[in-house]
Design a protein around this motif. Structure first.
Motif, PDB file in Angstrom:
ATOM      1  N   PHE A  30       0.822  -1.201   0.000  1.00  0.00           N
ATOM      2  CA  PHE A  30       0.000   0.000   0.000  1.00  0.00           C
ATOM      3  C   PHE A  30       0.861   1.259   0.000  1.00  0.00           C
ATOM      4  CE2 PHE A  30      -1.673   3.329   2.796  1.00  0.00           C
ATOM      5  CZ  PHE A  30      -2.811   3.707   2.110  1.00  0.00           C
ATOM      6  N   ASP A  31       1.889   1.262   0.835  1.00  0.00           N
ATOM      7  CA  ASP A  31       2.680   2.467   1.063  1.00  0.00           C
ATOM      8  C   ASP A  31       3.337   2.975  -0.212  1.00  0.00           C
ATOM      9  OD1 ASP A  31       2.810   0.287   3.140  1.00  0.00           O
ATOM     10  OD2 ASP A  31       3.242   1.998   4.431  1.00  0.00           O
ATOM     11  N   ILE A  32       3.937   2.066  -0.975  1.00  0.00           N
ATOM     12  CA  ILE A  32       4.683   2.463  -2.169  1.00  0.00           C
ATOM     13  C   ILE A  32       3.756   3.085  -3.196  1.00  0.00           C
ATOM     14  CG2 ILE A  32       6.057   1.592  -4.094  1.00  0.00           C
ATOM     15  CD1 ILE A  32       7.163  -0.531  -2.200  1.00  0.00           C
ATOM     16  N   VAL A  33       2.654   2.410  -3.483  1.00  0.00           N
ATOM     17  CA  VAL A  33       1.721   2.903  -4.496  1.00  0.00           C
ATOM     18  C   VAL A  33       1.082   4.209  -4.051  1.00  0.00           C
ATOM     19  CG1 VAL A  33      -0.394   2.364  -5.763  1.00  0.00           C
ATOM     20  CG2 VAL A  33       1.297   0.576  -5.358  1.00  0.00           C
ATOM     21  N   ARG A  34       0.690   4.278  -2.787  1.00  0.00           N
ATOM     22  CA  ARG A  34       0.022   5.483  -2.284  1.00  0.00           C
ATOM     23  C   ARG A  34       0.952   6.681  -2.309  1.00  0.00           C
ATOM     24  NH1 ARG A  34      -5.259   6.296  -2.310  1.00  0.00           N
ATOM     25  NH2 ARG A  34      -5.690   8.233  -1.226  1.00  0.00           N
ATOM     26  N   THR A  35       2.217   6.471  -1.979  1.00  0.00           N
ATOM     27  CA  THR A  35       3.163   7.574  -1.881  1.00  0.00           C
ATOM     28  C   THR A  35       3.618   8.055  -3.258  1.00  0.00           C
ATOM     29  OG1 THR A  35       3.959   6.720   0.240  1.00  0.00           O
ATOM     30  CG2 THR A  35       5.377   8.297  -0.899  1.00  0.00           C
ATOM     31  N   MET A  36       3.851   7.142  -4.190  1.00  0.00           N
ATOM     32  CA  MET A  36       4.486   7.500  -5.447  1.00  0.00           C
ATOM     33  C   MET A  36       3.493   7.894  -6.539  1.00  0.00           C
ATOM     34  SD  MET A  36       7.659   4.803  -5.599  1.00  0.00           S
ATOM     35  CE  MET A  36       8.561   5.779  -6.803  1.00  0.00           C
ATOM     36  N   THR A  37       2.389   7.197  -6.666  1.00  0.00           N
ATOM     37  CA  THR A  37       1.446   7.491  -7.749  1.00  0.00           C
ATOM     38  C   THR A  37       0.007   7.637  -7.270  1.00  0.00           C
ATOM     39  OG1 THR A  37       1.042   5.148  -8.243  1.00  0.00           O
ATOM     40  CG2 THR A  37       2.876   6.220  -9.388  1.00  0.00           C
ATOM     41  N   GLY A  38      -0.287   7.262  -6.032  1.00  0.00           N
ATOM     42  CA  GLY A  38      -1.659   7.307  -5.553  1.00  0.00           C
ATOM     43  C   GLY A  38      -2.558   6.291  -6.225  1.00  0.00           C
ATOM     44  N   GLY A  39      -1.955   5.315  -6.902  1.00  0.00           N
ATOM     45  CA  GLY A  39      -2.752   4.316  -7.610  1.00  0.00           C
ATOM     46  C   GLY A  39      -3.162   4.742  -9.005  1.00  0.00           C
ATOM     47  N   ASN A  40      -2.728   5.906  -9.451  1.00  0.00           N
ATOM     48  CA  ASN A  40      -3.078   6.398 -10.786  1.00  0.00           C
ATOM     49  C   ASN A  40      -2.118   5.838 -11.845  1.00  0.00           C
ATOM     50  OD1 ASN A  40      -5.175   8.134  -9.754  1.00  0.00           O
ATOM     51  ND2 ASN A  40      -3.552   9.496  -9.032  1.00  0.00           N
ATOM     52  N   PHE A  41      -2.448   6.104 -13.108  1.00  0.00           N
ATOM     53  CA  PHE A  41      -1.596   5.740 -14.252  1.00  0.00           C
ATOM     54  C   PHE A  41      -1.376   4.232 -14.358  1.00  0.00           C
ATOM     55  CE2 PHE A  41       0.202   9.572 -12.056  1.00  0.00           C
ATOM     56  CZ  PHE A  41      -0.533  10.507 -12.763  1.00  0.00           C
ATOM     57  N   GLY A  42      -2.402   3.451 -14.005  1.00  0.00           N
ATOM     58  CA  GLY A  42      -2.325   2.009 -14.166  1.00  0.00           C
ATOM     59  C   GLY A  42      -1.499   1.288 -13.138  1.00  0.00           C
ATOM     60  N   THR A  43      -1.260   1.899 -11.969  1.00  0.00           N
ATOM     61  CA  THR A  43      -0.419   1.270 -10.945  1.00  0.00           C
ATOM     62  C   THR A  43      -1.217   0.796  -9.735  1.00  0.00           C
ATOM     63  OG1 THR A  43       0.005   3.409  -9.884  1.00  0.00           O
ATOM     64  CG2 THR A  43       1.549   2.706 -11.599  1.00  0.00           C
ATOM     65  N   GLN A  44      -2.529   0.839  -9.808  1.00  0.00           N
ATOM     66  CA  GLN A  44      -3.351   0.495  -8.646  1.00  0.00           C
ATOM     67  C   GLN A  44      -3.200  -0.972  -8.261  1.00  0.00           C
ATOM     68  OE1 GLN A  44      -4.506   1.862  -6.139  1.00  0.00           O
ATOM     69  NE2 GLN A  44      -6.633   2.493  -6.485  1.00  0.00           N
TER      70      GLN A  44
END
Length: 350
Positions: A288-302
């Motif tokens: 959770f931490d990595i995705v939330r901090t770096m992209t917020g789950g946007n741009f296909g990284t959710q």
């Protein structure tokens, strides 16, 4: 020179200084109150424990053993129930309710999780994380364990490789966010990856965190960087635990190099490798931490953990968020059970 009706510069500075002093005094008072409350709560808890232990120590006869068990297991069982069991039951309850909790919907939320195109993409991305990160971290850790064990001053190198484990995932994400920083053409690049791209002749490197699906693998690299040290230390200990007689017998039979590694080392540490793999899988499922901090789950990284948070605390869809939490729990459960079984087998062998 002062303007009539307006405060003089000296008076203005004095007023600002007074306001600053009041803010500082208020902050100190607030901090003192919070510290006092915290200290009082801890002292009260320790005082209750002391009284309970004294009572348990004075117990005699048939009540002594049950009371001792209750004293030592009671607080842990209570905290476990409050912090884990009750939230788990509430999450399961909310997963079969509507998003506002007003009506029973059965498996509708779970059906949405498997039929919605956006959530299916999230599940596919999560599965990709589960396949790529544990294999990369474990494989790299195994290679480093073999190489570092043959070097002088191996403790220094192991400490450096293991050091990222001391950094929180949020901290590691911020570090790599600077590494992946990208600016437009003609502007100086401050991101390490962009600077390397410019150095090899790529005049206009892309915005790495916006480039799909490359950005997903760049986020995975953060988790691999953090978990490689853990894999290396555990696998290095397992390799050193291989009996010297087994290695010498294999060498006498003509095994060396890759053959020695593949037919002797790997089978001897297979259980440890699987434990490391499943442990990294458990951590990856909660990425959770990595995705939330770096992209917020946007741009296909959710991923699943971040989608659960978004549904529950951003969109306030408690039913859907709880259903995703239950799915995440069900995905973690087999990995935990497998780790427990493997550890028990290893203890029996020893």
């Amino acid at each position: 020179m002062s303007v009539p009706g307006f405060p003089t510069p000296v008076a203005d500075l004095a007023a600002r200084g007074l306001a600053t002093e009041r803010l500082a005094a208020g902050a100190w008072n607030d901090a003192a109150v919070k510290f006092g409350n915290t200290f009082g709560a801890v002292a009260g808890f320790l005082g209750i424990l002391l009284v309970v232990f004294l009572v348990a120590g004075r117990a005699r006869g048939r009540l002594a053993r049950p009371l001792a068990v209750a004293v030592f297991l009671g607080p842990a069982a209570l905290l476990l129930a409050v912090g884990l069991v009750v939230p788990l039951l509430r999450t399961v309850y909310l997963s079969v309710r509507s998003d506002d909790g007003s009506r029973f919907v059965g498996g509708e939320n779970f059906g949405w999780a498997f039929t919605s195109d956006s959530v299916r993409e999230v599940l596919v991305t999560t599965l990709l994380w589960l396949l790529a990160v544990p294999l990369a971290a474990t494989g790299l850790g195994l290679v480093l364990a073999l190489l570092v064990d043959r070097m002088r001053g191996q403790s220094v190198y192991k400490s450096l490789i293991f050091m990222p484990m001391a950094i929180s995932l949020v901290g590691a994400s911020i570090i790599f966010k600077f590494v992946y920083e990208s600016r437009g053409p003609g502007q100086p690049q401050i991101g390490l990856l962009s600077q390397l791209a410019v150095a090899v002749g790529w005049d206009d490197p892309p915005n790495w965190l916006l480039s799909q699906p490359l950005n997903t693998f760049l986020l995975m690299a953060v988790m691999v960087w953090v978990q490689t040290g853990f894999a290396m230390v555990v696998l290095s200990a397992a390799i050193k635990a291989i009996p010297d007689e087994v290695v010498e017998a294999a060498r006498l039979d003509g095994a060396s190099g890759v053959r020695l590694f593949w037919y002797v080392t790997v089978p001897m540490i297979r259980t440890t490798v699987m434990v490391v793999l499943t442990t990294v899988m458990l951590i990856t499922l909660k990425a959770f931490d990595i995705v939330r901090t770096m992209t917020g789950g946007n741009f296909g990284t959710q991923v699943l953990a971040n989608e659960m948070y978004s549904q529950s605390f951003v969109q306030f869809n408690d039913g859907r968020g709880s259903a995703l939490a239950v799915l995440l729990f069900l995905a973690v459960l087999p990995l935990v059970a497998y780790n427990i079984v493997q550890l028990r087998k290893e203890r029996e062998v020893r």
